[in-house]
Design a protein around this motif. Structure first.
Motif, PDB file in Angstrom:
ATOM      1  N   ASP A  56       4.186 -28.845  99.665  1.00  0.00           N
ATOM      2  CA  ASP A  56       2.806 -28.821  99.156  1.00  0.00           C
ATOM      3  C   ASP A  56       2.316 -27.375  99.103  1.00  0.00           C
ATOM      4  O   ASP A  56       1.697 -26.878 100.051  1.00  0.00           O
ATOM      5  CB  ASP A  56       1.928 -29.674 100.089  1.00  0.00           C
ATOM      6  N   THR A  57       2.630 -26.707  98.001  1.00  0.00           N
ATOM      7  CA  THR A  57       2.220 -25.307  97.845  1.00  0.00           C
ATOM      8  C   THR A  57       1.959 -25.040  96.367  1.00  0.00           C
ATOM      9  O   THR A  57       2.094 -25.948  95.538  1.00  0.00           O
ATOM     10  CB  THR A  57       3.290 -24.341  98.397  1.00  0.00           C
ATOM     11  N   SER A  58       1.575 -23.806  96.060  1.00  0.00           N
ATOM     12  CA  SER A  58       1.336 -23.465  94.653  1.00  0.00           C
ATOM     13  C   SER A  58       1.706 -22.008  94.416  1.00  0.00           C
ATOM     14  O   SER A  58       1.664 -21.178  95.344  1.00  0.00           O
ATOM     15  CB  SER A  58      -0.142 -23.674  94.304  1.00  0.00           C
ATOM     16  N   GLY A  62       2.351 -16.940 111.870  1.00  0.00           N
ATOM     17  CA  GLY A  62       2.154 -15.970 110.783  1.00  0.00           C
ATOM     18  C   GLY A  62       0.969 -15.056 110.963  1.00  0.00           C
ATOM     19  O   GLY A  62       1.056 -13.849 110.731  1.00  0.00           O
ATOM     20  N   LYS A  63      -0.143 -15.626 111.430  1.00  0.00           N
ATOM     21  CA  LYS A  63      -1.381 -14.835 111.536  1.00  0.00           C
ATOM     22  C   LYS A  63      -1.223 -13.699 112.540  1.00  0.00           C
ATOM     23  O   LYS A  63      -1.588 -12.553 112.275  1.00  0.00           O
ATOM     24  CB  LYS A  63      -2.525 -15.748 111.980  1.00  0.00           C
ATOM     25  N   GLU A  64      -0.686 -14.044 113.746  1.00  0.00           N
ATOM     26  CA  GLU A  64      -0.514 -13.014 114.786  1.00  0.00           C
ATOM     27  C   GLU A  64       0.546 -11.994 114.364  1.00  0.00           C
ATOM     28  O   GLU A  64       0.415 -10.790 114.596  1.00  0.00           O
ATOM     29  CB  GLU A  64      -0.106 -13.669 116.116  1.00  0.00           C
ATOM     30  N   ALA A  68       7.750  -7.737 103.378  1.00  0.00           N
ATOM     31  CA  ALA A  68       7.424  -9.068 103.903  1.00  0.00           C
ATOM     32  C   ALA A  68       6.241  -9.678 103.175  1.00  0.00           C
ATOM     33  O   ALA A  68       6.259 -10.867 102.852  1.00  0.00           O
ATOM     34  CB  ALA A  68       7.133  -8.993 105.394  1.00  0.00           C
ATOM     35  N   ASN A  69       5.229  -8.864 102.946  1.00  0.00           N
ATOM     36  CA  ASN A  69       3.974  -9.410 102.421  1.00  0.00           C
ATOM     37  C   ASN A  69       3.180  -8.264 101.805  1.00  0.00           C
ATOM     38  O   ASN A  69       2.963  -7.236 102.436  1.00  0.00           O
ATOM     39  CB  ASN A  69       3.202 -10.035 103.596  1.00  0.00           C
ATOM     40  N   ARG A  70       2.772  -8.437 100.564  1.00  0.00           N
ATOM     41  CA  ARG A  70       2.045  -7.369  99.859  1.00  0.00           C
ATOM     42  C   ARG A  70       0.771  -6.968 100.614  1.00  0.00           C
ATOM     43  O   ARG A  70       0.389  -5.806 100.653  1.00  0.00           O
ATOM     44  CB  ARG A  70       1.686  -7.866  98.454  1.00  0.00           C
TER      45      ARG A  70
HETATM   46  N1  ACO Z   1       1.076 -23.121 100.455  1.00  0.00           N
HETATM   47  C1  ACO Z   1      -0.177 -23.571 100.537  1.00  0.00           C
HETATM   48  N2  ACO Z   1      -0.882 -23.506 101.682  1.00  0.00           N
HETATM   49  C2  ACO Z   1      -0.296 -22.962 102.756  1.00  0.00           C
HETATM   50  C3  ACO Z   1       1.017 -22.466 102.708  1.00  0.00           C
HETATM   51  C4  ACO Z   1       1.719 -22.563 101.506  1.00  0.00           C
HETATM   52  N3  ACO Z   1       2.962 -22.125 101.367  1.00  0.00           N
HETATM   53  N4  ACO Z   1       1.324 -21.977 103.926  1.00  0.00           N
HETATM   54  C5  ACO Z   1       0.251 -22.146 104.694  1.00  0.00           C
HETATM   55  N5  ACO Z   1      -0.723 -22.748 103.999  1.00  0.00           N
HETATM   56  C6  ACO Z   1      -2.064 -23.122 104.439  1.00  0.00           C
HETATM   57  C7  ACO Z   1      -2.150 -23.279 105.934  1.00  0.00           C
HETATM   58  O1  ACO Z   1      -1.716 -24.561 106.326  1.00  0.00           O
HETATM   59  C8  ACO Z   1      -3.629 -23.069 106.174  1.00  0.00           C
HETATM   60  O2  ACO Z   1      -4.289 -24.248 105.890  1.00  0.00           O
HETATM   61  P1  ACO Z   1      -5.505 -24.756 106.822  1.00  0.00           P
HETATM   62  O3  ACO Z   1      -6.525 -23.655 106.732  1.00  0.00           O
HETATM   63  O4  ACO Z   1      -5.913 -26.019 106.170  1.00  0.00           O
HETATM   64  O5  ACO Z   1      -4.920 -24.900 108.183  1.00  0.00           O
HETATM   65  C9  ACO Z   1      -4.018 -22.066 105.107  1.00  0.00           C
HETATM   66  O6  ACO Z   1      -2.961 -22.089 104.125  1.00  0.00           O
HETATM   67  C10 ACO Z   1      -4.152 -20.652 105.614  1.00  0.00           C
HETATM   68  O7  ACO Z   1      -3.039 -20.329 106.403  1.00  0.00           O
HETATM   69  P2  ACO Z   1      -2.940 -18.942 107.125  1.00  0.00           P
HETATM   70  O8  ACO Z   1      -1.809 -18.956 108.074  1.00  0.00           O
HETATM   71  O9  ACO Z   1      -4.288 -18.548 107.618  1.00  0.00           O
HETATM   72  O10 ACO Z   1      -2.586 -17.982 105.900  1.00  0.00           O
HETATM   73  P3  ACO Z   1      -2.470 -16.432 105.922  1.00  0.00           P
HETATM   74  O11 ACO Z   1      -3.447 -15.860 105.004  1.00  0.00           O
HETATM   75  O12 ACO Z   1      -2.405 -15.873 107.329  1.00  0.00           O
HETATM   76  O13 ACO Z   1      -1.018 -16.186 105.271  1.00  0.00           O
HETATM   77  C11 ACO Z   1       1.255 -15.770 105.891  1.00  0.00           C
HETATM   78  C12 ACO Z   1       0.113 -16.777 105.893  1.00  0.00           C
HETATM   79  C13 ACO Z   1       1.608 -15.441 104.456  1.00  0.00           C
HETATM   80  C14 ACO Z   1       2.459 -16.385 106.588  1.00  0.00           C
HETATM   81  C15 ACO Z   1       0.822 -14.488 106.617  1.00  0.00           C
HETATM   82  O14 ACO Z   1       0.235 -14.807 107.852  1.00  0.00           O
HETATM   83  C16 ACO Z   1       1.965 -13.535 106.851  1.00  0.00           C
HETATM   84  O15 ACO Z   1       2.507 -12.963 105.929  1.00  0.00           O
HETATM   85  N6  ACO Z   1       2.318 -13.267 108.122  1.00  0.00           N
HETATM   86  C17 ACO Z   1       3.356 -12.314 108.445  1.00  0.00           C
HETATM   87  C18 ACO Z   1       4.729 -12.862 108.276  1.00  0.00           C
HETATM   88  C19 ACO Z   1       5.738 -11.722 108.368  1.00  0.00           C
HETATM   89  O16 ACO Z   1       5.532 -10.692 107.783  1.00  0.00           O
HETATM   90  N7  ACO Z   1       6.809 -11.832 109.089  1.00  0.00           N
HETATM   91  C20 ACO Z   1       7.624 -10.616 109.175  1.00  0.00           C
HETATM   92  C21 ACO Z   1       8.660 -10.671 110.079  1.00  0.00           C
HETATM   93  S1  ACO Z   1       9.929 -11.731 109.518  1.00  0.00           S
HETATM   94  C22 ACO Z   1      11.335 -11.486 110.494  1.00  0.00           C
HETATM   95  O17 ACO Z   1      11.371 -10.704 111.389  1.00  0.00           O
HETATM   96  C23 ACO Z   1      12.488 -12.384 110.177  1.00  0.00           C
END
Ligand code: ACO
Length: 345
Positions: free
Chosen positions: A47-49, A237-239, A274-276
């Motif tokens: 469930d994503t977009s 993800g957030k932390e 990882a993330n823009r």
């Molecule tokens: N599609 C649609 N909705 C989603 C998706 C998705 N793919 N994923 C999460 N959501 C929803 C969540 O369930 C949440 O819904 P809710 O508010 O109803 O609970 C909402 O979107 C917001 O979720 P957040 O976690 O707040 O989204 P955020 O803006 O923080 O973005 C993300 C999430 C992209 C994962 C971000 O936190 C991130 O990039 N974190 C860092 C990850 C990273 O860089 N890792 C690097 C190391 S990797 C390694 O070492 C292997």
């Protein structure tokens, strides 16, 4: 015609060229699998977009390795390309370091499997595990061996088949990752400064932010561990996002301080892909301009240890990096780990 960095800056960085010895990257290479998984494909799986993934991460598509294609295959292909650019034969390689969190198997090391594949019979070989920070850890280790005159030619590879530890039912993580490999040949090149500095850091107190619980001595593979989905990557993800920004900023600033460089003097900044939003936040805090950044995450997603290695290769082959340019690499990953490196190309 611009002057060389050595002429432009007061600091000759003599300590990076002591006794006529340097650690330069003489060749880079990368390899990504053929199969493309787009955001539209993911819309059919969870469930994503496309809109959510693009706006939250910047990722549009990622590569997925074939079932019979392993981390060692990706790494070997990247290595052969780096060797070709460097003009180095397999017999010349003294050491192979492979950074990965997705080895072909717990042992033997993927480095040994790549040694066999590329026929680098003389080389010592080992894996290192620093998650997304692994490639910079590898560069620093290679530098130590080269500067100490232990070895002359070191092959550093970042390679991942993250699709093998991705939970394709978890939309929080499955949209982020991809497969691929990047490699670099490091050698003494007296007419260059090469790798000027590398900063490495870790904070095990935050190990629980990003981890894979199953498959190790704590939770060996069993029917229960498989049922509980313990062999998949899990992430807060957030932390992780917050730490990523802070850690990359600190590491980048420390690396620049050591070289007595200002961010404005860097021609190309290659952050962990990882993330823009993470990249833009770090660039903003560093006072970097958008045109200093090299970003390719829209094509590959987060390929962990391969990320900056693939980007470095693309930046070099596309002409974005020219001989003599100053490059800043900065990374962040599970562990937690982080790192930064400054290279005079
Ligand atoms: N599609 C649609 N909705 C989603 C998706 C998705 N793919 N994923 C999460 N959501 C929803 C969540 O369930 C949440 O819904 P809710 O508010 O109803 O609970 C909402 O979107 C917001 O979720 P957040 O976690 O707040 O989204 P955020 O803006 O923080 O973005 C993300 C999430 C992209 C994962 C971000 O936190 C991130 O990039 N974190 C860092 C990850 C990273 O860089 N890792 C690097 C190391 S990797 C390694 O070492 C292997």
């Amino acid at each position: 015609m611009s002057s060389s960095p050595a002429q432009r800056f007061k600091n000759p960085r003599a300590r990076y060229n002591f006794l006529g010895r340097t650690c330069s990257i003489t060749g880079v290479g990368s390899y990504v699998p053929a199969k493309v998984l787009t955001n539209a494909d993911l819309e059919k799986m969870v469930d994503t977009s496309d809109e959510w993934i693009t706006s939250r991460t910047g990722i549009k598509e990622r590569r997925i390795a074939a079932e019979n294609e392993f981390t060692s295959d990706l790494g070997a292909n990247a290595a052969l390309r780096a060797m070709k650019m460097a003009g180095v034969s397999a017999e010349q390689i003294d050491l192979i370091i492979v950074a990965t969190i997705t080895p072909d198997m717990p042992f033997p090391s993927t480095a040994c499997l790549i040694q066999r594949k590329i026929r680098a019979k003389r080389a010592a070989a080992f894996d290192l595990e620093a998650a997304c920070s692994g490639f910079i850890y590898g560069l620093e280790i290679a530098q130590q061996f080269i500067m100490s005159r232990t070895y002359d030619t070191v092959l550093v590879i970042g390679a991942e088949k993250l699709s093998s530890i991705t939970n394709w039912k978890d939309r929080n993580t499955c949209v982020l990752f991809g497969d691929g490999a990047g490699a670099a040949i490091l050698q003494n090149r007296p007419e260059s400064h090469g790798l000027l500095t590398a900063v490495m850091g870790a904070n095990g107190d935050e190990a629980d932010l990003l981890f894979m619980p199953g498959g190790g001595s704590r939770c060996p593979a069993s029917a229960k561990s498989v049922d509980s989905r313990m062999h998949y990557l899990q992430m807060n993800g957030k932390e992780t996002f917050k730490y990523a920004v802070q850690a990359m900023q600190t590491a980048a600033q420390e690396s620049l301080r050591r070289c007595e460089l200002d961010i404005s003097q860097i021609q190309c900044i290659i952050p962990h892909q990882a993330n823009r939003r993470i990249i833009d936040a770090v660039a903003d805090r560093l006072g970097a301009s958008p045109d200093q950044l090299f970003v390719n995450l829209e094509k590959y997603g987060n390929t962990s240890a391969a990320s900056v290695a693939i980007a470095l290769d693309e930046a070099v082959r596309s002409g974005r990096i020219q001989r003599g340019d100053l490059i800043l690499l900065m990374v962040f990953g599970a562990g937690l780990t982080w790192g930064a490196a400054v290279i005079e190309w």
